[in-house]
Design a protein around this motif. Structure first.
Motif, PDB file in Angstrom:
ATOM      1  N   PHE A 137      -2.310  -8.363  -3.270  1.00 10.91           N
ATOM      2  CA  PHE A 137      -1.223  -9.098  -4.038  1.00 10.91           C
ATOM      3  C   PHE A 137      -1.691  -9.235  -5.589  1.00 10.91           C
ATOM      4  CE2 PHE A 137       1.343 -12.722  -5.564  1.00 10.91           C
ATOM      5  CZ  PHE A 137       2.535 -12.069  -5.139  1.00 10.91           C
ATOM      6  N   PHE A 138      -2.989  -9.724  -5.529  1.00 16.62           N
ATOM      7  CA  PHE A 138      -3.269 -10.014  -7.026  1.00 16.62           C
ATOM      8  C   PHE A 138      -3.986  -8.881  -7.773  1.00 16.62           C
ATOM      9  CE2 PHE A 138      -2.872 -14.542  -5.279  1.00 16.62           C
ATOM     10  CZ  PHE A 138      -2.270 -15.000  -6.268  1.00 16.62           C
TER      11      PHE A 138
ATOM     12  N   LEU B  33       0.807  -1.267   0.163  1.00 15.63           N
ATOM     13  CA  LEU B  33      -0.055  -0.355   0.006  1.00 15.63           C
ATOM     14  C   LEU B  33       0.712   1.095   0.032  1.00 15.63           C
ATOM     15  CD1 LEU B  33      -2.610  -1.093   2.718  1.00 15.63           C
ATOM     16  CD2 LEU B  33      -2.993  -0.840   0.348  1.00 15.63           C
ATOM     17  N   THR B  34       0.372   2.412  -0.398  1.00 11.62           N
ATOM     18  CA  THR B  34       0.942   3.765  -0.313  1.00 11.62           C
ATOM     19  C   THR B  34       1.007   3.938   0.923  1.00 11.62           C
ATOM     20  OG1 THR B  34      -1.161   5.190  -0.394  1.00 11.62           O
ATOM     21  CG2 THR B  34       0.031   4.463  -2.512  1.00 11.62           C
TER      22      THR B  34
ATOM     23  N   ASN C 106     -11.834  -2.927  -2.022  1.00 13.86           N
ATOM     24  CA  ASN C 106     -12.479  -4.226  -2.045  1.00 13.86           C
ATOM     25  C   ASN C 106     -11.701  -5.348  -1.409  1.00 13.86           C
ATOM     26  OD1 ASN C 106     -14.145  -3.338  -4.128  1.00 13.86           O
ATOM     27  ND2 ASN C 106     -12.737  -3.883  -5.834  1.00 13.86           N
ATOM     28  N   ALA C 107     -10.381  -5.238  -1.167  1.00 10.95           N
ATOM     29  CA  ALA C 107      -9.638  -5.987  -0.097  1.00 10.95           C
ATOM     30  C   ALA C 107     -10.182  -5.739   1.243  1.00 10.95           C
ATOM     31  CB  ALA C 107      -8.071  -5.823  -0.398  1.00 10.95           C
ATOM     32  N   LEU C 108     -10.120  -4.649   1.530  1.00 10.48           N
ATOM     33  CA  LEU C 108     -10.862  -4.598   2.930  1.00 10.48           C
ATOM     34  C   LEU C 108     -12.246  -5.173   3.148  1.00 10.48           C
ATOM     35  CD1 LEU C 108     -10.385  -2.964   5.611  1.00 10.48           C
ATOM     36  CD2 LEU C 108     -11.759  -0.851   4.730  1.00 10.48           C
ATOM     37  N   GLY C 109     -13.128  -5.308   1.996  1.00 10.68           N
ATOM     38  CA  GLY C 109     -14.244  -5.544   2.216  1.00 10.68           C
ATOM     39  C   GLY C 109     -14.181  -7.384   2.378  1.00 10.68           C
TER      40      GLY C 109
ATOM     41  N   LEU D 194      -4.492 -13.486   5.611  1.00  9.84           N
ATOM     42  CA  LEU D 194      -4.522 -13.803   4.073  1.00  9.84           C
ATOM     43  C   LEU D 194      -5.691 -13.068   3.397  1.00  9.84           C
ATOM     44  CD1 LEU D 194      -3.660 -17.562   4.389  1.00  9.84           C
ATOM     45  CD2 LEU D 194      -2.085 -15.690   3.642  1.00  9.84           C
ATOM     46  N   SER D 195      -6.710 -12.918   4.017  1.00  5.41           N
ATOM     47  CA  SER D 195      -7.927 -12.347   3.476  1.00  5.41           C
ATOM     48  C   SER D 195      -7.765 -10.867   2.990  1.00  5.41           C
ATOM     49  CB  SER D 195      -9.110 -12.313   4.545  1.00  5.41           C
ATOM     50  OG  SER D 195      -8.944 -11.222   5.634  1.00  5.41           O
TER      51      SER D 195
END
Length: 494
Positions: free
Chosen positions: A166-167, A33-34, A173-176, A159-160
Motif C-alpha cells: 500500500f505504501f 498487484l498486477t 520486498n513486501a513478500l520478505g 497486514l504484513s
C-alpha cells in the motif's frame, strides 16, 4: 471450564477471522498487484502449503489424541519431542524449497518464481508450529485463547504484506516482510507452548513410536487428499498463464467459516469421543456427530445458497469485475461446502485406526485427478473444480465403508440428512424470496448487502416456523451476539 458449545464457537470465530483475513488479503492484493504478480503470489502459497503438508507428517494433529489422555509429565515429554521433530522437518522442508525453486519456476513458466520461493522457504516450518499450538490449545480446553491467537496471527500476516504494498514497496520486498511475520509467529508459538503446557527434556521411544504410528497413516491419507485438491491447481498452473491461474484461484476461494468449519468442530469432539470409544459408548458418539452436523449445516447451507444465487456479483465485488467471470468455478467450489458438513476423516481418529484413511484418500486422488484432467481438456478451467467435487464424493463413500468396521454410522447419520434436508429446503425458499425482492438493485455491493440481510431474516423466521431453530440455539445466538462467552477471562489465562 468452558462448555463444549463454547469451545466449538471459539474455534468457529477464530477460524472465521482466519479465513476472512485470507479472503480480504486476496481482495487487496488483486487490486494492488498486477494479474501476473497476484498469480505468482497464489503459486507461492500453493507450493509452500503443499511442502508443509508433505513434510509435517501430521505430527501436530496427534496432539488431539495424546494430550487428551496423557498425564502431566508425559504431556510435557510428548510436546518437547514433537517440537524437536518439527524443527527437523521444518528445516528439511526449507531445504526442499531452496533446491526445487528453479524446477517450479520452469514448470510454471514463471521466471520470477525461483527467487521468490527461496525467499519463502521458512513458511512451512512456521505453519507446523501454528497448527501444533492451535490443536494443543483445543485439546486442553483453551479454545478461546486459541481463537484469539488464530485471529491475531491472521491479522498480522494479512497486514504484513498489505501495508508495505500500500505504501509503495515492491512485491519482492513486501513478500520478505510477510515471511518475517511468519517466522516471528513461529517463535511465539514455541514460547507459548512452553509457557502453557511446558516441556520435559527427554525422549520416550515408546511414545515416539506410538505418535508416529498414529500420525503417519493419517498423514499419508491426508497428504494424498491435499495433493489431489492442490494438484488441480498445479494442473491449471502448468497448463495456463499466471493470469489465468489467478482466475482459477479466485474461483476456488474458500468462504469464511465453511472451509475448515467441520474440521475445527471435530477437533473438539474427537477427545470426548475417544473416551466414549474406550467405554464402548458408540451410540453417544453417533449422537454427538449427528448433532454437530446439524449445527454446522445451519451455517453451511445458508452460505452455500447465497453463493449459488449470486456468484458473479460476489466475486466482482470482492476481487474486481475482471474476476467475476470465474463464477462457474465458484459454484462447484460452493457445492463442495455441503460435503464438508461432516469431517469424515476425523472419525478415523476416534478409534485410532488412521491407517484406513489411506484407502479413502487414494480413491479421492484417483477419481479427482483423473476426472479433473479429462474435464480440463473438455471444458477448460471449470474441469478441475468438478474433479475436486467428484473426488470428495468418492472419498466419503469409501471412508464410510471402513469407518463402519469400528463405528456403525451411516451417511444419513454422519451428515444428519433428515434434519439438514429441511434446512436446505428452508434456505432455498429464503434465497428465492431474497432474489425476487432485490432484483431491481443495480449496484452490486448494495445488491449483495440487501440480499444477505433479507435472506438471513427469512431464513431465521422460517427456521423458527418449522421448529428447526430450538430455544437453545436462540439462547446461544444471543450469548454470542453480546459476546458473553468472551467476557469470561478464565479461558485466556496463560
Amino acid at each position: 471450564m468452558s462448555s463444549l458449545k463454547n469451545q466449538s464457537i471459539f474455534l468457529i470465530i477464530g477460524n472465521t477471522f482466519r479465513q476472512l483475513s485470507v479472503i480480504i488479503q486476496g481482495m487487496f492484493l488483486a487490486r494492488l498487484l498486477t494479474a501476473s504478480d497476484f498469480g505468482t503470489f497464489k503459486q507461492i502459497l500453493l507450493i509452500t502449503t503443499m511442502t508443509y503438508t508433505f513434510s509435517y507428517l501430521c505430527l501436530p494433529e496427534s496432539a488431539t489424541y495424546f494430550l487428551s489422555h496423557l498425564n502431566k509429565k508425559d504431556r510435557k515429554i510428548f510436546l518437547f519431542q514433537t517440537v524437536v521433530l518439527l524443527l527437523v522437518l521444518g528445516v528439511v522442508a526449507g531445504l526442499f524449497l531452496f533446491k526445487s525453486a528453479n524446477f517450479f519456476g520452469v514448470k510454471f513458466a514463471n521466471a520470477k518464481l525461483k527467487d521468490l520461493l527461496v525467499l519463502s522457504a521458512s513458511i512451512p516450518i512456521s505453519m507446523m508450529f501454528i497448527i501444533l499450538l492451535n490443536v494443543s490449545l483445543i485439546t486442553i480446553k483453551k479454545g478461546k485463547l486459541g481463537s484469539i491467537l488464530s485471529a491475531s496471527f491472521s491479522a498480522v500476516n494479512m497486514l504484513s504484506i498489505f501495508l508495505p504494498l500500500f505504501f509503495g514497496m515492491s512485491f519482492k520486498n513486501a513478500l520478505g516482510i510477510y515471511v518475517l511475520s511468519y517466522l516471528a509467529i513461529c517463535v511465539l508459538c514455541i514460547l507459548l507452548l512452553w509457557q502453557i503446557i511446558g516441556f520435559e527434556i527427554g525422549f520416550d521411544r515408546k511414545l515416539i513410536w506410538e505418535q508416529i504410528n498414529f500420525s503417519l497413516p493419517y498423514w499419508f491419507g491426508y497428504g494424498i487428499y491435499i495433493f489431489y485438491t492442490q494438484s488441480q491447481q498445479v494442473l491449471v498452473s502448468s497448463s495456463f498463464s499466471p493470469e489465468e491461474f489467478a482466475l482459477f484461484a479466485v474461483g476456488t476461494t474458500r468462504i469464511p467459516i465453511i472451509g475448515q468449519f467441520s474440521t475445527y468442530i471435530a477437533l473438539v469432539l474427537v477427545p470426548i469421543c475417544v473416551n466414549h470409544m474406550k467405554d464402548n459408548n458408540i451410540g453417544e458418539i453417533i449422537r454427538l456427530w449427528e448433532k454437530s452436523a446439524t449445527k454446522i449445516a445451519m451455517i453451511a447451507i445458508p452460505v452455500f445458497m447465497i453463493c449459488v444465487f449470486s456468484p458473479g456479483k460476489i466475486l466482482g465485488v470482492a476481487f474486481g469485475a475482471n474476476y467475476s467471470k470465474a463464477w462457474p468455478i465458484f459454484i462447484f467450489t460452493a457445492i463442495l461446502f455441503l460435503f464438508r458438513i461432516c469431517e469424515i476423516q476425523s472419525l478415523f481418529k476416534i478409534s485410532g485406526k488412521t491407517k484406513y484413511v489411506v484407502y479413502s484418500t487414494l480413491t479421492a486422488f484417483v477419481v479427482g485427478l483423473s476426472s479433473g484432467y479429462l474435464l480440463l481438456q473438455w471444458i477448460g478451467l471449470v474441469g478441475p473444480a468438478i474433479g475436486i467435487l467428484l473426488g470428495r464424493i468418492a472419498q466419503i463413500y469409501v471412508a464410510l465403508l471402513f469407518i463402519n468396521k469400528s463405528i456403525p454410522i451411516t451417511f444419513s447419520q454422519a451428515f444428519a440428512v433428515k434434519n439438514n434436508s429441511k434446512i436446505f429446503f428452508t434456505a432455498v425458499i429464503s434465497g428465492i424470496i431474497a432474489k425476487v425482492l432485490v432484483f431491481w438493485v443495480s449496484n452490486n455491493l448494495l445488491y449483495i448487502i440487501l440480499n444477505i440481510l433479507i435472506f438471513g431474516l427469512c431464513f431465521l423466521v422460517l427456521m423458527r416456523k418449522f421448529n428447526l431453530l430450538m430455544d437453545e440455539d436462540i439462547r446461544l445466538i444471543k450469548e454470542w451476539i453480546t459476546l458473553k462467552p468472551f467476557l469470561n477471562k478464565e479461558d485466556v489465562k496463560i
